[in-house]
Design a protein around this motif. Structure first.
Motif: not given
Lengths: 211, 171
Positions: A13, A20, A45-46, A49-51, A53-54, B15-22
């Motif tokens: 993890i 990333f 943006k990062f 996008s992370a929030v 997607t997660a 960010g999307a890559g990190l989102g998958v990790v999260v």
């Protein structure tokens, strides 16, 4: 979880985390500080996008029945807000946050590894020492607990995820549209040599200042 | 310079890559992705000596080589690998151009501000109940209101600080 998994899983993890961060350029001082100067919105943006997607990913894993107990970070308005402000000041001064310190160190940045890592350790000890004074005082204000918007609104989590996705997409679309106009200043990525030299006075600046 | 792999992903893709990790970390393993947690879990080694009867290190945070510490080690290796593959791995003491053009070439100044800033982020993360990874992203992903309050606070603290720091900068 077997002991083997309990070691390999967090390392894997973490590997993805660092990968990333580095690939997104988040392990650079400029990227972090320039979001606070409205020069470079990569962080925003990062992050968004992370929030999103997660959020979708967690829902999907839940539907697939893979999800275990998903941890909910507790909401305590005063603590979240005040802590966020202190955090933001530190992030703006140093150009990193605790997660990007390890990533920057991996890239070979000694200002991350040494003063950064040391500062995080000192900060963690200081927080532990201050904990008995700080936390009871802050916890009195706006303590909501480990809840989600879906709990508070009593709706399906999917509905909130859809709304969040839509709002984020709209916001980012707006940002990209607004940001696509030629900027007034050269971006931080351009070489300083290509800029107008400092010795040549810019008449418009002079006029604006004397006015 | 040679570029064996693309140096940067777009912020959306990264960010999307990190989102998958999260998502994997949260849903499959039941752990928030944490940056600040590792240092809290290491702090006990010193803190327990400093304050021997502290309830914080006895009951609030664990001390040792925890999940979060392993994540931090993994992230260092992950960034190292990514940087190595794109030819960006190099030992350096200062950030790239922007810092020195604004604040001068002094390494001491950079290191002092980096030290001070990281103390504040760790304390702030403690007060807030998480950092960018463990509260903003991990909390945002499960729709916890605190995540969005934290993000607002982060920008409320960061924006004026940056403007004050850069007020007299030549850049």
């Amino acid at each position: 979880m077997t002991p083997w998994m309990a070691t390999v899983a967090p390392l894997a993890i973490g590997f993805g985390f660092g990968w990333f961060l580095q690939k997104g350029g988040l392990s650079r001082y400029e990227t972090i500080v320039n979001v606070f100067r409205f020069r470079d919105l990569t962080v925003l943006k990062f992050l968004l996008s992370a929030v999103v997607t997660a959020a979708i990913g967690i829902r999907l894993l839940d539907v697939l029945g893979v999800a275990a107990e998903v941890p909910i970070p507790p909401t305590a308005i005063a603590g979240n807000l005040l802590g966020g402000v202190v955090f933001g000041v530190g992030m703006s001064l140093s150009g990193f946050c605790p997660g990007t310190v390890a990533a920057g160190a991996g890239e070979g940045r000694l200002d991350y590894l040494i003063p950064g890592g040391l500062g995080l350790c000192v900060g963690a000890v200081l927080y532990g020492v201050l904990y008995p004074e700080l936390v009871p005082a802050l916890a009195r204000w706006g303590r909501v607990g480990a809840v989600t918007f879906a709990d508070l609104l009593r709706v399906e989590p999917w509905l909130v995820v859809a709304l969040l996705t839509e709002l984020t997409a709209l916001g980012l679309y707006g940002l990209e549209r607004g940001g696509s106009r030629p900027s007034r200043r050269p971006s931080s990525h351009t070489d300083s040599r290509s800029r107008p030299t400092e010795s040549a006075p810019r008449p418009s600046d002079r006029a604006a200042r004397s006015a | 310079m040679q570029r064996p792999t693309p140096r940067r992903l777009s912020p959306y893709a990264a960010g999307a890559g990190l989102g998958v990790v999260v998502a994997l970390s949260m849903a499959v393993f039941g752990h928030r992705l944490s940056g600040a947690g590792a240092y809290q879990h290491l702090s006990g080694f010193v803190g327990q000596r400093l304050v021997p009867d502290s309830m914080y290190w006895r009951h609030v945070v664990p001390t040792g080589l925890t999940w979060d510490v392993l994540v931090a080690i993994g992230s260092l290796v992950g960034a190292l690998t990514a940087a190595r593959l794109s030819g960006e791995l190099s030992l350096r003491t200062m950030p790239d151009r922007q810092w020195s053009s604004a604040f001068g070439p002094s390494v001491v100044r950079r290191w002092l501000l980096a030290f001070l800033g990281s103390i504040l982020t760790e304390i702030g993360g403690g007060i807030a109940g998480g950092c960018t990874a463990s509260l903003a992203v991990s909390g945002g992903a499960v729709l916890a209101p605190g995540a969005f309050v934290f993000m607002a606070g982060m920008f409320a603290g960061g924006i004026p600080t940056a403007f004050i720091a850069y007020r007299r900068a030549r850049e």
